[in-house]
Design an enzyme around this catalytic site. Structure first.
Site, mmCIF file in Angstrom:
data_model
loop_
_atom_site.group_PDB
_atom_site.id
_atom_site.type_symbol
_atom_site.label_atom_id
_atom_site.label_comp_id
_atom_site.label_asym_id
_atom_site.label_seq_id
_atom_site.Cartn_x
_atom_site.Cartn_y
_atom_site.Cartn_z
ATOM 1 N N CYS A 123 0.833 -1.203 0.000
ATOM 2 C CA CYS A 123 0.000 0.000 0.000
ATOM 3 C C CYS A 123 0.870 1.257 0.000
ATOM 4 C CB CYS A 123 -0.918 0.003 1.220
ATOM 5 S SG CYS A 123 -1.914 1.505 1.360
ATOM 6 N N CYS B 240 -0.954 6.607 6.792
ATOM 7 C CA CYS B 240 -2.193 6.028 7.321
ATOM 8 C C CYS B 240 -1.900 5.119 8.512
ATOM 9 C CB CYS B 240 -2.893 5.244 6.214
ATOM 10 S SG CYS B 240 -4.311 4.288 6.775
ATOM 11 N N CYS C 216 -3.154 0.181 9.102
ATOM 12 C CA CYS C 216 -2.440 -1.100 9.073
ATOM 13 C C CYS C 216 -1.141 -0.992 9.863
ATOM 14 C CB CYS C 216 -2.123 -1.511 7.636
ATOM 15 S SG CYS C 216 -3.572 -1.946 6.651
ATOM 16 N N CYS D 29 -8.224 1.986 -0.688
ATOM 17 C CA CYS D 29 -7.786 1.250 0.503
ATOM 18 C C CYS D 29 -7.681 -0.216 0.115
ATOM 19 C CB CYS D 29 -8.769 1.422 1.656
ATOM 20 S SG CYS D 29 -8.365 0.422 3.116
ATOM 21 N N GLN E 67 -19.139 -8.755 12.814
ATOM 22 C CA GLN E 67 -17.716 -8.907 12.522
ATOM 23 C C GLN E 67 -17.379 -8.308 11.156
ATOM 24 O OE1 GLN E 67 -15.199 -10.105 14.301
ATOM 25 N NE2 GLN E 67 -16.316 -10.832 16.104
ATOM 26 N N TYR F 5 -23.103 -9.981 25.932
ATOM 27 C CA TYR F 5 -22.647 -9.019 24.917
ATOM 28 C C TYR F 5 -23.045 -9.575 23.549
ATOM 29 C CZ TYR F 5 -19.592 -8.476 29.007
ATOM 30 O OH TYR F 5 -19.095 -8.401 30.285
ATOM 31 N N ASP G 254 -18.705 -12.456 24.439
ATOM 32 C CA ASP G 254 -17.910 -11.771 23.417
ATOM 33 C C ASP G 254 -17.839 -10.301 23.814
ATOM 34 O OD1 ASP G 254 -16.632 -10.895 21.164
ATOM 35 O OD2 ASP G 254 -18.230 -11.420 19.759
ATOM 36 N N CYS H 252 -11.269 -10.093 21.176
ATOM 37 C CA CYS H 252 -10.574 -9.347 20.121
ATOM 38 C C CYS H 252 -9.313 -8.691 20.663
ATOM 39 C CB CYS H 252 -11.497 -8.302 19.509
ATOM 40 S SG CYS H 252 -12.084 -7.064 20.687
#
Length: 447
Positions: free
Chosen positions: A86, A94, A97, A182, A276, A305, A373, A400
């Site tokens: 990228c 940016c 990432c 992107c 997700q 959750y 979650d 996560c």
């Protein structure tokens, strides 16, 4: 003892100073650890373990606990380094990432090292004790050669500058990197052509591309007093607006929701409802959770959750006519969606409110299965203590954030639960984020 914020006000700013450093291990958050010649800790982005680089400080003072920096020159490169595919990835660019400069397999190894470090440091668990083989699995279709980027992000939040041009936020900054593409955006987002247009008077444009249908949605956030532009994109799309007064999201035209699909069910997901982001994530996580919990006929279960009801629906389909599932969710719109999505399952009930407030009020003293979650901060000690007292046969924890997972696993250990298995999935390629599913059972039970 002075706190860091107080002491940092008295130190000399080191922003812009450069250090030639040997790069050490990866750390949680998309950077690696190094030390200056004075011994100060550097969190360095855009580098890899074992490299020698010139690191330029981006945050910190002479008496800060640590400094943040970017690797601006690579003197000795890792064998895992590749040119970033990228053009917007790199120092000062940016912030979306973290690992564009690493081979895909190396990215997964780095994430595995972070998980292992967090488990050891915060939960006192080795990978073997957590029932984990140490691997981070790519999602189906994401195993690509170096130099190729999986286009996975089905929701992209673009920032808009004062000239109406769209871009993405720079790392730890409100500054905007203007982009014309992107690479990690899903095809359904890219084909809208958001970047080709100007968005005058807008502060943000969010694009959503459903995986389970052809639904496309754009959510516009106007600047103060801003008027909505006429939205003419390359594909049919619903348009919603974030209201200035209350922050609520209101439909301008088209559907106020998108339709997603997982585990052979269709789910309505309204604005503000969680789903997700990776196209394969919902099915991947449902399989991992169901394989871990192994629901039986007549089981009683909690889905905490619960969002729009993904796991509650999966369990509800597997427990027969005499089982029962209670889902708890704090988002009002998500609760409405969950009740709509699961209305065919008579034995599933959804309650609105925060888990730590609603769960004690339910009067539930025991259940067979639990799935949680939680948000990135984790469930917390009080909620884990409550859950540990319900005598569940198995608990599935979807995480996560490996640090929050490890902290909560330590609390579960105090409550008499051990980790039976842990699986990790690379559902956020090119970033430092990773998804884990831990299956717990009472510590006294023999595996």
């Amino acid at each position: 003892m002075q706190n860091e914020s107080t002491s940092s006000q008295t130190g000399e700013s080191l922003i812009g100073r450069e250090y030639e450093v040997e790069v050490g291990p990866v750390a949680h958050g998309g950077h690696c650890i190094a030390r200056t010649s004075e011994g100060q800790v550097l969190f360095v982005r855009h580098t890899l373990p074992g490299e020698k680089v010139v690191a330029r400080v981006t945050e910190g003072e002479s008496d800060s606990r640590f400094l943040r920096a970017d690797a601006v020159t690579v003197i000795e490169a890792s064998k895992d380094r590749v040119p970033a595919p990228c053009p917007y990835a790199g120092p000062g660019k940016c912030g979306g990432c973290d690992w564009q400069h690493a081979k895909p397999g190396a990215q997964r190894r780095l994430k595995g090292e972070v998980i292992a470090e967090q488990l050891q440091r915060l939960a006192g668990l080795t990978p073997e004790e957590a029932g984990w083989d140490g691997t981070v699995m790519p999602a189906e279709g994401d195993k690509l050669p170096p130099g190729q980027v999986p286009a996975w992000r089905t929701r992209v939040q673009y920032a808009v500058d004062e000239d109406g041009r769209v871009g993405l936020r720079k790392h730890r900054s409100h500054d905007i990197e203007i982009i014309d593409e992107c690479l990690i955006a899903a095809p359904g987002v890219s084909e809208l052509g958001i970047e080709k247009q100007d968005w005058p008077q807008m502060a943000a444009v969010e694009a959503i591309s459903a995986t389970g249908s052809h639904d496309r949605q754009v959510i516009l956030t106007p600047r103060e007093g801003g008027r909505l532009p006429l939205v003419e994109l390359d594909k049919p799309v619903s348009v919603l607006r974030v209201e200035e007064k209350d922050g609520g999201v209101h439909r301008v035209h088209g559907r106020a929701f998108v339709r997603e699909r997982a585990d052979d069910r269709t789910y309505r997901v309204g604005s503000g409802g969680f789903w997700q982001v990776h196209p394969q994530a919902a099915d991947t996580l449902v399989r991992a959770v169901m394989q871990g919990l192994l629901p039986r006929k007549n089981d009683t279960a909690l889905d905490l959750y619960c969002g729009v009801g993904l796991f509650a629906g999966a369990i509800g389909q597997r427990i027969g006519e005499k089982g029962a599932v209670l889902g708890i969710e704090s988002g009002k719109r998500a609760v409405e969606d969950a009740r709509h999505n699961l209305k065919d399952l008579d034995r599933v009930r959804i309650e609105h409110g925060k888990v730590d407030q609603v769960l004690p009020r339910t009067g539930i003293t025991e259940c067979d299965l639990i799935v949680l979650d939680p948000p990135r901060a984790g469930a917390g000690k009080a909620t884990v203590k409550h859950l540990s007292g319900l005598g569940a046969r198995r608990i599935a924890y979807v995480a996560c954030d490996p640090a929050a997972l490890a902290r909560d696993l330590a609390y579960f250990k105090e409550g008499g639960y051990k980790v039976r298995t842990l699986r990790a999935f690379d559902l956020f390629p090119m970033t430092s984020h990773v998804e884990c599913v831990a299956i717990l059972e009472p510590a006294g039970k023999s595996s």
